[in-house]
Scaffold this motif. Sequence first.
Motif, PDB file in Angstrom:
ATOM      1  N   LEU A 209      77.852 107.840  17.219  1.00  7.07           N
ATOM      2  CA  LEU A 209      78.851 107.438  17.809  1.00  7.07           C
ATOM      3  C   LEU A 209      78.553 107.728  19.308  1.00  7.07           C
ATOM      4  N   GLU A 210      78.712 106.808  20.279  1.00  7.82           N
ATOM      5  CA  GLU A 210      78.734 106.808  21.617  1.00  7.82           C
ATOM      6  C   GLU A 210      79.970 107.144  22.319  1.00  7.82           C
TER       7      GLU A 210
ATOM      8  N   ASP B 163      83.875 104.313  27.452  1.00  7.85           N
ATOM      9  CA  ASP B 163      84.004 103.825  26.119  1.00  7.85           C
ATOM     10  C   ASP B 163      83.592 104.712  25.163  1.00  7.85           C
ATOM     11  N   MET B 164      84.189 104.365  23.928  1.00  8.70           N
ATOM     12  CA  MET B 164      83.452 104.891  22.790  1.00  8.70           C
ATOM     13  C   MET B 164      83.264 103.836  21.656  1.00  8.70           C
ATOM     14  N   ARG B 165      81.962 103.895  21.083  1.00  9.33           N
ATOM     15  CA  ARG B 165      81.843 103.075  20.244  1.00  9.33           C
ATOM     16  C   ARG B 165      80.499 103.345  19.139  1.00  9.33           C
ATOM     17  N   ILE B 166      80.744 102.784  17.998  1.00  9.79           N
ATOM     18  CA  ILE B 166      79.656 103.186  17.036  1.00  9.79           C
ATOM     19  C   ILE B 166      78.303 102.396  17.212  1.00  9.79           C
ATOM     20  N   LYS B 167      77.596 103.065  17.433  1.00 14.50           N
ATOM     21  CA  LYS B 167      76.253 102.506  17.941  1.00 14.50           C
ATOM     22  C   LYS B 167      75.525 102.004  16.648  1.00 14.50           C
TER      23      LYS B 167
ATOM     24  N   GLN C  15      83.219  97.235   7.354  1.00 14.00           N
ATOM     25  CA  GLN C  15      81.884  96.919   7.406  1.00 14.00           C
ATOM     26  C   GLN C  15      81.174  97.082   5.955  1.00 14.00           C
TER      27      GLN C  15
ATOM     28  N   VAL D 251      87.675 104.566  13.201  1.00 14.51           N
ATOM     29  CA  VAL D 251      86.371 104.545  12.812  1.00 14.51           C
ATOM     30  C   VAL D 251      85.854 104.524  11.194  1.00 14.51           C
TER      31      VAL D 251
ATOM     32  N   SER E 187      85.667 108.667  28.816  1.00 12.59           N
ATOM     33  CA  SER E 187      86.475 107.926  27.868  1.00 12.59           C
ATOM     34  C   SER E 187      87.811 108.801  27.357  1.00 12.59           C
TER      35      SER E 187
ATOM     36  N   ILE F 115      86.686 101.103  10.314  1.00 15.52           N
ATOM     37  CA  ILE F 115      85.697 100.006  10.665  1.00 15.52           C
ATOM     38  C   ILE F 115      84.393 100.374   9.637  1.00 15.52           C
TER      39      ILE F 115
END
Length: 114
Positions: free
Chosen positions: A31-32, A105-109, A17, A10, A37, A13
């Motif tokens: 973070l979702e 999943d896990m993702r940066i929202k 960015q 993370v 997950s 990333i």
Amino acid sequence: MHEMSLTEGVIRILEDQAATHGFTKVKTVWLEIGQLSQVDPESMAFCFSAVAKGSTIAAEAVLEIITIPGQAYCLDCADTVTLARRGDACPKCGSWALQVTGGGDMRIKELEVE
């Protein structure tokens, strides 16, 4: 604890960015984390506080975790159901023939940056 390597990812990333979009500081990370997950939100929060302190971009960032419920499609009753964890049977018909459709999943929202 695989949350440490996930947290390091993370941070990478965020740094990528920042280089792409030209910001210098991350204030908040949303973070979702899906229930299915196999990522422990408490461990993620602990690891984030430790790893972010060593980062220049996210040293003061706040981590906000959004839990996404687990969902699966039951092949036997042909319905979408909510699951608390992988390996559970269908709560409607008891079948094990489930295909995960959400919450895996896990993702940066979202990011708040300067």
